[in-house]
Design an enzyme around this catalytic site. Structure first.
Site, short mmCIF file in Angstrom:
data_model
loop_
_atom_site.label_atom_id
_atom_site.label_comp_id
_atom_site.label_asym_id
_atom_site.label_seq_id
_atom_site.Cartn_x
_atom_site.Cartn_y
_atom_site.Cartn_z
N ARG A 1 0.96 -1.14 -0.03
CA ARG A 1 0.11 -0.04 0.17
C ARG A 1 0.99 1.26 0.08
O ARG A 1 2.16 0.98 -0.02
CB ARG A 1 -0.73 0.07 1.28
CG ARG A 1 0.02 -0.01 2.42
CD ARG A 1 -1.17 0.25 3.88
NE ARG A 1 -0.29 0.08 5.02
CZ ARG A 1 -0.54 0.11 6.27
NH1 ARG A 1 -1.86 0.69 6.45
NH2 ARG A 1 0.18 0.03 7.34
N ASN B 1 -4.07 8.10 3.16
CA ASN B 1 -3.49 7.59 4.62
C ASN B 1 -2.24 7.67 4.69
O ASN B 1 -1.43 7.11 3.53
CB ASN B 1 -3.81 5.88 4.82
CG ASN B 1 -3.62 5.65 6.31
OD1 ASN B 1 -4.25 6.02 7.09
ND2 ASN B 1 -2.59 4.76 6.41
N GLU B 2 -1.48 8.49 5.59
CA GLU B 2 -0.08 8.54 5.86
C GLU B 2 0.67 8.48 4.65
O GLU B 2 1.77 7.70 4.04
CB GLU B 2 0.51 7.35 6.51
CG GLU B 2 -0.35 7.25 7.98
CD GLU B 2 0.56 6.37 8.81
OE1 GLU B 2 0.92 5.10 8.35
OE2 GLU B 2 0.38 6.37 10.10
N CYS C 1 8.40 8.73 -6.16
CA CYS C 1 8.49 7.58 -7.02
C CYS C 1 9.42 8.23 -8.26
O CYS C 1 9.57 9.72 -8.41
CB CYS C 1 6.82 7.61 -7.96
SG CYS C 1 6.85 6.78 -9.75
N CYS D 1 9.53 7.37 -11.74
CA CYS D 1 9.31 7.04 -13.06
C CYS D 1 9.47 8.03 -14.13
O CYS D 1 9.73 9.20 -13.74
CB CYS D 1 7.80 6.53 -13.10
SG CYS D 1 6.62 7.86 -13.06
N CYS E 1 7.36 11.25 -13.41
CA CYS E 1 7.92 11.96 -12.02
C CYS E 1 9.05 12.75 -12.52
O CYS E 1 9.24 13.93 -12.31
CB CYS E 1 8.08 11.15 -10.94
SG CYS E 1 6.49 10.61 -10.11
N GLU F 1 -4.54 7.85 15.01
CA GLU F 1 -4.42 6.51 15.47
C GLU F 1 -3.58 6.35 16.50
O GLU F 1 -2.41 6.91 16.79
CB GLU F 1 -3.70 5.93 14.16
CG GLU F 1 -4.28 5.63 13.00
CD GLU F 1 -3.56 4.89 11.91
OE1 GLU F 1 -2.57 4.27 12.06
OE2 GLU F 1 -3.90 5.13 10.76
N TRP G 1 4.65 -4.03 14.90
CA TRP G 1 5.85 -3.77 14.22
C TRP G 1 7.17 -3.16 15.00
O TRP G 1 8.11 -2.86 14.34
CB TRP G 1 5.54 -2.68 13.07
CG TRP G 1 4.60 -1.73 13.23
CD1 TRP G 1 3.23 -1.66 13.23
CD2 TRP G 1 5.11 -0.23 13.62
NE1 TRP G 1 3.00 -0.06 13.98
CE2 TRP G 1 3.80 0.50 14.07
CE3 TRP G 1 6.36 0.16 13.64
CZ2 TRP G 1 4.06 1.78 14.53
CZ3 TRP G 1 6.39 1.55 14.33
CH2 TRP G 1 5.37 2.30 14.62
N GLU H 1 -1.75 -7.74 9.63
CA GLU H 1 -1.97 -6.73 11.16
C GLU H 1 -2.96 -7.65 12.17
O GLU H 1 -3.56 -7.11 13.06
CB GLU H 1 -2.53 -5.51 10.77
CG GLU H 1 -1.57 -4.81 10.10
CD GLU H 1 -2.03 -3.31 9.71
OE1 GLU H 1 -3.29 -3.16 9.31
OE2 GLU H 1 -1.13 -2.23 9.80
N HIS I 1 -2.08 -7.17 15.45
CA HIS I 1 -1.96 -5.69 15.99
C HIS I 1 -2.87 -5.43 17.15
O HIS I 1 -4.11 -5.85 16.79
CB HIS I 1 -2.23 -4.81 14.89
CG HIS I 1 -1.63 -3.43 15.17
ND1 HIS I 1 -2.35 -2.43 15.85
CD2 HIS I 1 -0.82 -2.64 14.75
CE1 HIS I 1 -2.01 -1.38 15.80
NE2 HIS I 1 -0.73 -1.31 15.33
C1 GAL Z 1 -0.36 3.05 10.73
C2 GAL Z 1 -1.27 2.80 9.46
C3 GAL Z 1 -2.30 1.90 9.81
C4 GAL Z 1 -1.98 0.93 10.44
C5 GAL Z 1 -1.12 1.07 11.80
C6 GAL Z 1 -0.51 0.07 12.46
O1 GAL Z 1 0.88 3.40 9.95
O2 GAL Z 1 -1.89 4.03 8.91
O3 GAL Z 1 -3.11 1.51 8.65
O4 GAL Z 1 -1.10 -0.18 9.58
O5 GAL Z 1 -0.15 1.82 11.06
O6 GAL Z 1 0.27 0.36 13.39
#
Ligand code: GAL
Length: 685
Positions: A119, A157-158, A163, A165, A168, A321, A329, A369, A372
Site C-alpha cells: 500500500r 492514509n499516511e 516515485c 518513473c 515524475c 491513530e 511492528w 495486522e 496488532h
Molecule cells: C499506521 C497505518 C495503519 C496501521 C497502523 C499499524 O501506520 O496508518 O493503517 O497499519 O500503522 O500500527
C-alpha cells in the site's frame, strides 16, 4: 499570548473516541457487524474512520461501484449515535487498477518498477491515478456529503515515499524550470562544476539515485522539496471534488512520526503540508515500557512531537491513530501495563488533542495486522483488559467535553526545520552518526517540560513575535530571510538562543562565504571559527557559573568580539576560550551555546533565562521528577493535567483549591498520584 477562544476544528463539541473501522474486511459476517454496534456502545466510542483501504470493496471492477455496504455502515453508525470520518481510498488500490494502468505503479530510485502489492505506493504524478482517485472521491462526496453522520474527511492514509518513473522525472524537470528559469542558475545553485556536474540540457537531470547521482546536495534537497510539493499536489487533486461538494466538512490527512526516537517524520515537509489542511492529525505509536529509556523520557518526546504538530496550525489537533495495547511492528511488541492506556491518552489531550482514536476497531483475522492491538480482539469480548481500558478512556473523555477546542499558550518557542534536517543529514562531515538534530531539540525542550513551562515547537515561517524566548539549536541551513527574521526578533526585544552548527549553509545548501553571516556576527557579537568533532571517548568540559559540564560530540571554537563570555572550554588547544556567549543587541539579547553539553548544563543555563524573562509557569504545582503538568485554556478556564510518568506513587502539592474534573471534588495541598495516574483539575482564570 495566543488566542484563548475555543477552536472547534471538527465542529464536534465532544472528544472523539473510536478509530479506524474496516467493516469491508467483514462484509461476509453480518453477525460481526451487528456485534460491532453493541460493542461500540459498551466501549464508549463515538467516531469511526471508515473506508481507508476499501477501494476494492467500493469499486470491485472498473466503473462498477458498490456503495450499499457503506450506506448501511453510515445508517447503522448514525442510528447508534456515532459519527464518521470518511476516508478517500487512495492509500491502497485494487489489483485491477494496477493491471489496467501500470503507470500507477511506483518506480524506485534504482529505476525498478514495483509490482502491485502492499500500500502507500502509487505514483503521485500519474494522470490516470489522479483521475481515478478524483472520480471515486467525487462519488463518495456526492453520496455521503449531506449525511448527518459525516464529521470530516480523512484524505488517503499516511502519505509518504517517492516515485522515480518517467512521468515524475518530467514533473521534476518542470518544477526545476519553474524554480530556476535557466540552467545557469540551477548549475550555480547546485555547484555544477564539482565533479564535472554541469548540466547543459534539462533532460540530463535525473532524480537522485543509488545507481546514479547522489552527491549533489542541491539536487538532493530540491528533490525532497519536489516530493513534498508533488505529494501536496496529489492531495490537492484528491480534494477538488470534496471541497466543491462539501465545503463545510473539514479535511485532514494523518501525519506520522519516526518511531524509535519519536522524531518528526522525515520524508515530507509537514510545515508546507499543514497549510493545505483544516486540521492536523497524527498517528502516535510510542514504545511504552521499552528497555532503552524511562517512561518519563519517552513522555517528554511525545510531548515534543505533540507541541510541534499542534503549533503547525496553533490550534487543537487530533490523535488519528494509536493502539489500545501493543502494535505489531516494533521490534518487541509489548502490552501496555495497567494504567498506561489512560495515561497516554490523557497526555495527548493535555497537549491539545481533541480525540483519542485507534488503529483499529476490530482485529483483522488474516494478513499482517492480525496481531496488532485493537479495541475488539479475536475473542470478541467486551470483558478483556484492553477493551475495558478503552471503555475507561471513553468514560473519562465524556467528562472532558469542555476541554474540546481549548488551546495552549506559550512564551517559549523552539524552532524545527525540515529543510535544515534534510541538508544536515546529507552533509558529509562532522560526525556521521552524531548529528542528531531533532534529538538535540528534544534535549532543549526537556528543561521546559520538566519545569511545566509550555513550549511551542514552531517552524521558520511562523511568527516569532509572540515569544519572549526563541531557541534555535543546530539550524544548519538558514536562508538570508530566516537570518534577517532572527535578527529582527532580537532587535525588537526577543531573547534568542542558537548553538553550534547553525547558519552554515544557505537555502541551496551552499556554504556561506566570508565566515559566519555578517548579521549573525552582529547579533551574537562573536564568530564561530570551526567545529571540533569528538570521538566517543574524547573529553572536554565547559565551565559555566562555577560548575563544569561535559562536552559531547561537538564544540565550536569561538572568536569573541563584543559578546560577553558566559562559559569557557577547559581542555585541548582551545582551552580558556569562549564556549557560551551572551550579547545584547537592539532591545534584545542573543546567546550562543558552542558545544553539545549534558542536560544539567541546560538546566542551569535556562534556569537563569527563565528567571530573567519571568517565563510563566503554567500552574505552580510542586512535584518530583517524572510528573508532567500541562495546561489548556479558554477565556474562562484553565485545565491542568497532572500526569505521573513514573512507576512509583508521587506526592504532588496543589497550591490552592481547584476542582477535580473527574471526581467533582475540590483538591488542595498534598495529594498522592498513583503509578501512571492523571488528575485533571480546573480553575477559573
Ligand atoms: C499506521 C497505518 C495503519 C496501521 C497502523 C499499524 O501506520 O496508518 O493503517 O497499519 O500503522 O500500527
Amino acid at each position: 499570548m495566543s488566542n484563548r477562544q475555543k477552536t472547534y476544528t471538527t465542529g464536534a463539541r465532544f472528544m472523539l473516541h473510536g478509530g479506524d473501522y474496516n467493516p469491508d474486511q467483514w462484509l461476509d459476517h453480518p453477525d460481526i457487524l451487528a456485534e460491532d454496534l453493541k460493542l461500540m456502545k459498551l466501549s464508549h466510542t463515538n467516531t469511526f474512520s471508515v473506508g481507508i483501504f476499501a477501494w476494492s470493496a467500493l469499486e470491485p471492477e472498473e466503473g462498477m461501484y458498490q456503495f450499499e455496504w457503506l450506506d448501511e455502515i453510515f445508517r447503522t453508525i448514525d442510528e447508534n449515535g456515532g459519527r464518521i470520518i470518511l476516508a478517500t481510498p487512495s492509500g491502497a488500490r485494487p489489483a485491477w487498477l494496477s493491471q489496467a494502468y501500470p503507470e500507477v505503479l511506483r518506480v524506485n530510485d534504482s529505476r525498478v518498477k514495483q509490482l502491485h502489492g502492499g500500500r502507500h505506493n502509487h505514483c503521485f504524478t500519474s494522470p490516470v491515478y489522479r483521475e481515478k482517485t478524483r472520480k471515486i472521491n467525487e462519488l463518495l462526496a456526492e453520496r455521503y456529503g449531506n449525511h448527518r453522520a459525516l464529521l470530516m474527511w480523512h484524505i488517503s492514509n499516511e502519505y509518504s515515499g517517492d516515485c522515480h518513473c518517467s512521468l515524475c522525472q518530467a514533473a521534476f524537470r518542470s518544477w526545476l524550470q519553474e524554480k530556476y528559469k535557466d540552467l545557469k542558475s540551477l548549475n550555480d545553485a547546485w555547484w555544477g562544476p564539482f565533479w564535472s556536474h554541469t548540466y547543459t540540457d534539462w533532460s540530463q537531470i535525473e532524480s537522485p539515485s543509488s545507481i546514479g547521482e547522489s552527491a549533489v546536495h542541491g539536487l538532493n534537497l530540491d528533490w525532497k522539496r519536489f516530493v513534498t510539493d508533488q505529494t501536496i499536489s496529489f492531495f490537492e487533486n484528491e480534494i477538488v471534488p470534496i471541497k466543491a461538494i462539501t465545503p463545510n466538512i473539514p479535511i485532514t490527512t494523518n501525519f506520522m512520526a519516526d518511531t524509535h526516537d519519536l522524531i518528526p517524520f522525515q520524508s515530507l515537509d509537514y510545515s508546507k503540508f499543514a497549510k493545505h489542511m483544516d486540521v492536523i492529525s497524527w498517528d502516535a505509536y510510542p514504545a511504552w515500557h521499552n528497555d532503552w529509556e524511562t517512561t518519563a523520557d519517552l513522555a517528554m518526546k511525545v510531548g515534543f512531537i505533540n507541541d510541534l504538530y499542534r503549533s503547525l496550525k496553533q490550534q487543537p489537533f487530533l490523535l488519528m491513530e494509536s493502539t489500545p495495547s501493543a502494535v505489531n511492528w516494533h521490534s518487541v511488541n509489548k502490552a501496555k501495563r495497567p494504567g498506561m492506556h489512560l495515561l497516554s491518552a490523557m497526555q495527548m489531550v493535555a497537549h491539545g488533542s481533541d480525540s483519542i482514536l485507534y488503529f483499529q476497531w476490530r482485529k483483522s483475522r488474516g494478513s499482517s495486522e492480525k496481531f496488532h492491538g485493537a479495541v475488539v480482539d479475536h475473542d470478541n469480548s467486551p470483558n478483556n483488559r484492553v477493551f475495558q481500558d478503552v471503555a475507561t478512556v471513553g468514560k473519562v473523555l465524556e467528562q472532558l467535553s469542555d476541554v474540546v477546542g481549548t488551546n495552549r499558550s506559550s512564551n517559549v518557542a523552539i524552532l524545527y526545520d525540515w529543510e535544515s534536517q534534510w541538508a544536515l543529514d546529507d552533509a558529509q562531515g562532522f560526525g556521521l552518526e552524531t548529528k542528531r538534530y531533532p534529538q538535540t531539540l528534544q534535549q532543549h525542550y526537556r528543561t521546559f517540560w520538566e519545569r511545566d513551562i509550555p513550549v511551542d515547537v514552531i517552524t521558520k515561517e511562523q511568527d516569532f513575535n509572540p515569544y519572549k524566548l526563541l531557541i534555535v539549536p543546530m539550524l544548519y541551513l538558514a536562508s538570508e530571510q530566516t537570518i534577517s527574521r532572527l535578527k529582527a526578533f532580537v532587535e525588537q526585544g526577543g531573547t534568542l538562543v542558537m548553538t553550534y552548527m547553525s547558519g552554515l549553509v544557505d537555502e541551496s545548501d551552499l556554504a556561506y562565504l566570508g565566515g559566519w553571516h555578517k548579521d549573525l556576527q552582529d547579533v551574537f557579537g562573536m564568530h564561530p571559527l570551526e567545529t571540533d568533532t569528538f570521538y566517543p571517548a574524547d573529553e572536554n568540559a565547559v565551565e559555566y557559573d562555577g560548575k563544569s559540564y561535559r562536552v559531547k560530540d561537538y564544540a565550536a571554537i569561538i572568536n569573541l568580539k563584543t559578546a560577553t563570555e558566559e562559559g569557557q572550554y577547559k581542555q585541548d588547544f582551545y582551552a580558556d576560550t569562549s564556549a557560551v556567549t551572551k550579547h545584547s543587541y537592539g532591545k534584545g539579547c542573543a546567546y550562543y551555546i558552542g558545544a553539545r553539553l549534558e542536560d544539567t548544563f541546560h538546566e542551569a543555563f535556562y534556569e537563569k533565562i527563565i528567571e530573567e524573562l519571568s517565563l510563566k509557569l503554567e500552574a505552580v504545582i510542586d512535584h518530583g521528577k517524572g510528573v508532567s503538568v500541562q495546561c489548556r485554556y479558554d477565556d474562562e478556564h484553565e485545565y491542568i493535567f497532572i500526569m505521573n510518568f513514573t512507576e512509583e506513587k508521587q506526592v504532588v502539592t496543589i497550591p490552592n483549591s481547584m476542582k477535580n474534573v473527574l471526581s467533582g471534588e475540590n483538591e488542595e495541598g498534598e495529594i498522592i498520584l498513583n503509578v501512571y495516574e492523571t488528575r485533571v483539575l480546573k480553575r477559573e482564570r
